[in-house]
Write an enzyme that holds these catalytic residues in place. Structure first.
Site, short mmCIF file in Angstrom:
data_model
loop_
_atom_site.label_atom_id
_atom_site.label_comp_id
_atom_site.label_asym_id
_atom_site.label_seq_id
_atom_site.Cartn_x
_atom_site.Cartn_y
_atom_site.Cartn_z
N ARG A 1 -1.56 -6.83 8.56
CA ARG A 1 -1.89 -5.97 7.59
C ARG A 1 -0.74 -5.50 6.74
O ARG A 1 -0.90 -5.39 5.60
CB ARG A 1 -2.65 -4.93 8.14
CG ARG A 1 -3.18 -3.74 7.02
CD ARG A 1 -4.24 -2.83 7.47
NE ARG A 1 -4.70 -1.80 6.54
CZ ARG A 1 -4.15 -0.46 6.83
NH1 ARG A 1 -3.78 -0.09 7.93
NH2 ARG A 1 -4.32 0.48 5.91
N HIS B 1 0.04 -5.95 2.94
CA HIS B 1 -0.20 -5.07 1.83
C HIS B 1 1.10 -4.69 1.48
O HIS B 1 1.32 -4.33 0.06
CB HIS B 1 -0.56 -3.86 2.59
CG HIS B 1 -1.96 -3.41 2.85
ND1 HIS B 1 -2.61 -2.32 2.55
CD2 HIS B 1 -2.98 -4.24 2.84
CE1 HIS B 1 -4.00 -2.43 2.82
NE2 HIS B 1 -3.99 -3.72 3.26
N HIS C 1 -9.79 -11.41 7.86
CA HIS C 1 -10.87 -10.38 8.35
C HIS C 1 -11.17 -10.82 9.84
O HIS C 1 -12.16 -10.14 10.42
CB HIS C 1 -11.75 -9.92 7.36
CG HIS C 1 -11.06 -8.92 6.43
ND1 HIS C 1 -11.93 -8.62 5.40
CD2 HIS C 1 -10.19 -8.46 6.19
CE1 HIS C 1 -11.39 -7.59 4.56
NE2 HIS C 1 -10.25 -7.45 5.10
N TRP D 1 -15.08 -6.84 12.44
CA TRP D 1 -15.73 -7.83 11.67
C TRP D 1 -16.08 -8.70 12.60
O TRP D 1 -16.93 -9.42 12.55
CB TRP D 1 -14.61 -8.57 10.51
CG TRP D 1 -14.26 -7.83 9.42
CD1 TRP D 1 -15.14 -7.63 8.12
CD2 TRP D 1 -13.31 -6.93 9.40
NE1 TRP D 1 -14.50 -6.81 7.48
CE2 TRP D 1 -13.25 -6.31 7.92
CE3 TRP D 1 -11.78 -6.62 10.07
CZ2 TRP D 1 -12.18 -5.68 7.47
CZ3 TRP D 1 -11.02 -5.78 9.68
CH2 TRP D 1 -11.19 -5.30 8.34
#
Length: 301
Positions: free
Chosen positions: A87, A91, A214, A230
């Site tokens: 992540r 990002h 995800h 998820w």
């Protein structure tokens, strides 16, 4: 790569569902791209002075260190730092603007406020602090190269495909930090996804493929506001994210948090509105269906 990867504890789920983990590796993968020498920069700390030129073996040592760190998570989330490190890579990259050539993984400006404090980056201090340990051990590597290499390690060591990677990013200054609002808002729909990803230069197929990350990790209610994983195997990279979108019946979760969906069967899994739109939008759906049917195709693309 993916992206609003925020997480929460499955221990709070109404049903007890076993979480599968990727098999522990006894050896690490090799970098699949021979890197060129890292560029020199006034912002880039270089080991052994300005004349040090890192080799592929130097980058492999960093890779191996990150791979080992991923397995040191203990009780953190599902026993792996891989998803939160991935992540961080996404990002730090997902702020890129192809028109102004600003943002992105170059300069690694999430080190600075206010970018580090943007709502979409909540909780990423965990990954930045982990990467800082490795930065202190290998001071010659730029933060941008370190963070993106971390994403490659996370994907590959969690049973995902080989990801070609090249170094060359330099460390910037706080004035180069990006404004808020460049990362996806998980409460939105198809138009929003196309606007956000289109700004980076991605088409519909690439939007769907990137969303497949995800398969990893979970949302944390105290960070993104959303809650839950998820998939049933949040530390293993597969096409399960796409398969579950089609195979499960998804209903709106009745709770006090933001709108999200939960699987009707176990009520232990979640999907964001930006996930669910992948099977509602006609163009997105055809790619999501293809990836649900073919894990090798998903890995290739």
């Amino acid at each position: 790569m993916s992206f609003s990867l925020l997480r929460a504890s499955l221990r709070n789920a109404p049903l007890s569902v076993p979480i599968a983990r990727a098999p522990l590796r006894t050896s690490y993968r090799r970098l699949s791209t021979v890197p060129p020498p890292a560029p020199k920069s006034e912002f880039n700390a270089v080991k052994a002075g300005a004349h040090f030129t890192p080799s592929k073996e130097d980058y492999q040592k960093v890779y191996n260190r990150i791979a080992g760190l991923i397995e040191e998570a203990g009780d953190y989330d599902d026993g792996s730092y891989g998803p939160v490190i991935l992540r961080l890579a996404w990002h730090s990259s997902g702020t890129y603007d192809k028109e102004t050539k600003t943002g992105g993984s170059n300069y690694a400006t999430m080190r600075f406020a206010p970018e580090s404090l943007h709502g979409a980056n909540a909780g990423l201090h965990v990954a930045r602090n982990l990467m800082e340990k490795i930065k202190q051990e290998h001071s010659w590597i730029s933060y941008g190269d370190l963070w993106t290499l971390g994403g490659v390690v996370a994907i590959q060591e969690m049973a995902g495909p080989k990801i070609p990677w090249r170094p060359g990013r330099i460390d910037g200054v706080s004035e180069q930090a990006t404004p808020d609002g460049r990362l996806p808002d998980a409460t939105q729909g198809a138009d929003h996804l196309r606007n956000i990803f289109g700004r980076m230069g991605f088409n519909d197929q690439e939007i769907v493929a990137l969303s497949g990350a995800h398969a990893l990790g979970r949302c944390h209610h105290d960070r993104s506001g959303f809650e839950g994983p998820w998939t049933f195997s949040p530390t293993t990279m597969t096409n399960d994210f796409f398969k579950l979108l089609f195979d499960e019946k998804w209903v709106w979760k009745k709770w006090g948090g933001p709108k999200q969906l939960e699987d009707k069967g176990t009520r232990s899994l979640m999907m964001l509105p930006t996930d669910y739109v992948l099977i509602q939008d006609k163009s997105f759906k055809k790619f999501a269906r293809a990836y649900a049917d073919d894990n090798e195709l998903f890995f290739r693309e």
